[in-house]
Structure formats: structure tokens, C-alpha cells
Design a protein around this motif. Structure first.
Motif, PDB file in Angstrom:
ATOM      1  N   GLY A 179      12.344  94.523  78.462  1.00 22.19           N
ATOM      2  CA  GLY A 179      11.279  95.246  78.009  1.00 22.19           C
ATOM      3  C   GLY A 179      10.294  94.523  77.053  1.00 22.19           C
ATOM      4  N   GLN A 180       9.055  95.205  77.036  1.00 22.93           N
ATOM      5  CA  GLN A 180       7.959  94.676  76.107  1.00 22.93           C
ATOM      6  C   GLN A 180       7.257  95.927  75.379  1.00 22.93           C
ATOM      7  N   MET A 181       7.266  95.498  74.167  1.00 22.92           N
ATOM      8  CA  MET A 181       6.696  96.407  73.014  1.00 22.92           C
ATOM      9  C   MET A 181       5.384  95.929  72.568  1.00 22.92           C
ATOM     10  N   LEU A 182       4.167  96.315  73.152  1.00 20.97           N
ATOM     11  CA  LEU A 182       2.934  95.614  72.661  1.00 20.97           C
ATOM     12  C   LEU A 182       2.259  96.533  71.670  1.00 20.97           C
ATOM     13  N   ILE A 183       1.852  95.979  70.540  1.00 25.07           N
ATOM     14  CA  ILE A 183       1.337  96.823  69.314  1.00 25.07           C
ATOM     15  C   ILE A 183      -0.311  96.578  69.331  1.00 25.07           C
ATOM     16  N   TYR A 184      -0.997  97.447  69.326  1.00 27.27           N
ATOM     17  CA  TYR A 184      -2.480  97.107  69.441  1.00 27.27           C
ATOM     18  C   TYR A 184      -3.033  95.856  69.989  1.00 27.27           C
ATOM     19  N   ARG A 294       3.071 105.577  59.183  1.00 26.50           N
ATOM     20  CA  ARG A 294       4.699 105.687  58.998  1.00 26.50           C
ATOM     21  C   ARG A 294       5.344 106.313  60.477  1.00 26.50           C
ATOM     22  N   GLU A 295       4.627 107.246  60.726  1.00 29.70           N
ATOM     23  CA  GLU A 295       5.061 107.751  62.268  1.00 29.70           C
ATOM     24  C   GLU A 295       5.067 106.760  63.388  1.00 29.70           C
ATOM     25  N   SER A 296       3.744 106.047  63.357  1.00 30.23           N
ATOM     26  CA  SER A 296       3.741 104.991  64.279  1.00 30.23           C
ATOM     27  C   SER A 296       4.782 104.107  64.331  1.00 30.23           C
ATOM     28  N   PHE A 297       4.974 103.363  63.057  1.00 33.74           N
ATOM     29  CA  PHE A 297       5.981 102.653  62.999  1.00 33.74           C
ATOM     30  C   PHE A 297       7.399 102.882  63.370  1.00 33.74           C
ATOM     31  N   SER A 298       7.689 104.226  63.286  1.00 32.61           N
ATOM     32  CA  SER A 298       8.856 104.762  63.751  1.00 32.61           C
ATOM     33  C   SER A 298       8.839 104.795  65.126  1.00 32.61           C
ATOM     34  N   ARG A 299       7.896 105.285  65.741  1.00 29.50           N
ATOM     35  CA  ARG A 299       7.354 105.268  67.228  1.00 29.50           C
ATOM     36  C   ARG A 299       7.714 103.713  68.002  1.00 29.50           C
ATOM     37  N   ILE A 300       7.237 102.813  67.081  1.00 29.61           N
ATOM     38  CA  ILE A 300       7.354 101.455  67.676  1.00 29.61           C
ATOM     39  C   ILE A 300       8.827 101.068  67.625  1.00 29.61           C
ATOM     40  N   VAL A 301       9.597 101.214  66.179  1.00 30.30           N
ATOM     41  CA  VAL A 301      11.028 100.983  66.276  1.00 30.30           C
ATOM     42  C   VAL A 301      11.617 101.619  67.431  1.00 30.30           C
ATOM     43  N   GLU A 302      11.441 102.761  67.413  1.00 34.90           N
ATOM     44  CA  GLU A 302      12.474 103.654  68.287  1.00 34.90           C
ATOM     45  C   GLU A 302      12.315 103.079  69.896  1.00 34.90           C
ATOM     46  N   SER A 303      10.974 102.623  70.204  1.00 39.97           N
ATOM     47  CA  SER A 303      10.743 102.332  71.352  1.00 39.97           C
ATOM     48  C   SER A 303      11.442 101.022  71.828  1.00 39.97           C
TER      49      SER A 303
END
Length: 325
Positions: A179-184, A294-303
Motif C-alpha cells: 500500500g501507499q499513503m500519500l499526504i498532500y 489531529r483528526e487528519s493525523f489519526s486518519r493517516i495513522v489508521e490508514s
């Protein structure tokens, strides 16, 4: 003209103001060394430390060209990790390194339980494209040869570009990323449309900034059809790993996330894009001070956690509009 006073809340403005306090108005006209000094000082001020139980070790791996690439390996003191994350930092390919995203990587390690490897790729203008990409590929091959674990690619901004480029070049690798998690990320979308126009003067990142970073990275050469430089230029998006893209509403790069999601879905690849309302480029550093971040980072970590465990919990639309670049 976009009215950011109505889009951005007071907490986020406080973060923007704190960040800008380190940057004189003409910083983009500073020398590269001066810009790095400003950026590094800002990163130190935002550093939040390591969570309990996380340790890190800096190592050096050998590149085919003969130089050494610094990497940092994060471990959490708990059960054996179920995956490893290869993290590429942001910074416009010009600034940043192991220290700039040190606490971010430590927190990803702590909250997922996964090992994290951060790569200190070479920067422009001393090392123009494809130097940064080549270093990230070297780091991927080292991770693939060192860990018998699923590999998740992750990165923010320039690092998101590099992570996607690595994904495109490793889809036939025996240790293909899961998988890949791309942040902005900046992925090479159409700069005459979408967020590139609507948010050309956004706080934290402007079109002038993007042109500066592009010219510095390439030295003026045209790499518009080079997949390692512009992942959206790939004529074939099949067989890429499941992908999650998180962008910020007030960011000229946001449309790249939507465009990339669409071409992946059209190619039959699992993909999900989420735009965080009212947030700005670089909001990872606001994860402890701004509720939305904070919500965005939690979304990123969970992803990252779900990608590493080969889970998928996002809807896949029946029809998409591919190629919205």
C-alpha cells in the motif's frame, strides 16, 4: 479571490502565524543554505519528542553510485511488528531530512506498532532529479532485502511524490509494496485547473513556491513525461498497490489527490482520496495544536495501519471520472 478567513478556523490560523513567524516575507529569495537554516529552526521549534517505548537508530546504506544514504529505523517496544513503513519526508526536494520529520515518524511507529524507516535522500539544487528518486529506490531495495514484512510506502508533499514514484517502479518487484499513503502530495497534475487555480495564493504554499521548487529540482530541464518525476504521466496505472491520499482543502496541490484517485480507480486499483476541510499544506506539524489536524493525523495513522494489515475499509465508487488532472 478565495476568502481564507471563512475557510480556516482560529486554531489553524494560529498554527499558520506561528509557522510564518520563522519566515521573513522574502524567504523564497534567500540562498538555499539560508532557507534550510530557517526551515530547520522552525522544525526544531515544532518538535514534540518521541512517544514512550519508541527508539530509533540512524544507519547508512550504500547506493549504486557509491555514496551513502542516511536512514533512520524506528522501533516500538511491543509485539513483533506486522509491517514496515518506508517514509519519505517533505520539503520541496530542497529542505528537510531525518530531523525534520523525526517526531512524525516516531509517532507513526508508536501508533501503528510498525517499524518505520525514514530516508534522507539527496536534495536539490546540489543533486537534481533523479537523485532523490534514486535514493528512495535504494532505500526501498534495502528495506525489501532487510525485512520479511509487508512494506507500506508513505510520504508527505515532495515525499508523497517520491513514494508514488517508487510505487510505480516496484509494481513487478517480488516484494511489491502492499500500500501507499500519500499526504498532500504533488503528483504533476494540470496547473491550469482545480486547486492550482482556486488556491494559487493559499497560506503555507503558493504557486510561486511550486514553480520555484520545480525549477530547482530540474535545473530547467523538461521531465514532464518522466514517471519518476510526474507519477500522473504514467500511461498505465494498473497493478499499483492500494492507495490512500489525504490532502488539505487550502492547498494548490489538493486536486492532484483527486486526479490520482480517479486514474487508479479507472485502472482497477483500490484507491481513496480525502480532502481535509479548512486545512493547509504542512498541517502534519499542527497535529498537536489544531483539532482538524489531529483528526487528519489519526486518519493517516489508521490508514497506514490498515494498509499494512492488508485491510480495506473505504468505499469504491461504481463509476469514476478518470484523468481529472
Amino acid at each position: 479571490m478565495t476568502d481564507y478567513r471563512t475557510l480556516i478556523d482560529d486554531e489553524t490560523w494560529a498554527f499558520i502565524d506561528r509557522t510564518n513567524s520563522f519566515y521573513p516575507p522574502d524567504t523564497i529569495d534567500y540562498t538555499i543554505d539560508q532557507q534550510r537554516e530557517v526551515y530547520n529552526r522552525m522544525c526544531r521549534e515544532f518538535f514534540t519528542g518521541y512517544p514512550d517505548g519508541v527508539t530509533a537508530e540512524t544507519k547508512f546504506i550504500k547506493a549504486a553510485e557509491g555514496h551513502e544514504i542516511p536512514i533512520r529505523h524506528y522501533r516500538a517496544e511491543q509485539n513483533a511488528p506486522q509491517a514496515v513503513v518506508l517514509y519519505s519526508h517533505g520539503g520541496g526536494f530542497v529542505v528537510g531530512g531525518l530531523e525534520s520529520h523525526d517526531d512524525v515518524c516516531a509517532e507513526i511507529c508508536h501508533r501503528t506498532g510498525y517499524d518505520v524507516v525514514s530516508v534522507d535522500y539527496r536534495l536539490a539544487p546540489e543533486h537534481k532529479h533523479p537523485a532523490s528518486f534514486n535514493d528512495c529506490m535504494t532505500a526501498f531495495n534495502w528495506v525489501a532485502g532487510t525485512f520479511d514484512l509487508p512494506i507500506v510506502l508513505a510520504g508527505d508533499s515532495a515525499g508523497g511524490n517520491l513514494s508514488a514514484a517508487v510505487a510505480h517502479h516496484t509494481r513487478s518487484h517480488p516484494r511489491k509494496p502492499v500500500g501507499q499513503m500519500l499526504i498532500y502530495p504533488g503528483l504533476g497534475g494540470d496547473i491550469t485547473r482545480g486547486s492550482y487555480v482556486t488556491h494559487a495564493e493559499a497560506p503555507m504554499l503558493t504557486m510561486r513556491d511550486l514553480v520555484f521548487y520545480k525549477d530547482i529540482r530540474t535545473g530547467g530541464k523538461d521531465h514532464s513525461r518522466d514517471i519518476s518525476y510526474v507519477p500522473l504521466s504514467d500511461p498505465d496505472f494498473s497493478d499499483l498497490p492500494p492507495t490512500i491520499v489525504i490532502t488539505a482543502e487550502c492547498d494548490p496541490l489538493s486536486s492532484d489527490g483527486e486526479a490520482y484517485r480517479d486514474v487508479l480507480l479507472a485502472a482497477g486499483v483500490k484507491a481513496w482520496w480525502h480532502e481535509d476541510a479548512g486545512l493547509v499544506h504542512g498541517h502534519l506539524r499542527a497535529r498537536h495544536s489544531v483539532a482538524r489536524a489531529r483528526e487528519s493525523f489519526s486518519r493517516i495513522v489508521e490508514s497506514i495501519r490498515t494498509l499494512g494489515s492488508k485491510e480495506w475499509g473505504h468505499p469504491l465508487p461504481a463509476e469514476v471520472n478518470p484523468g481529472r488532472q
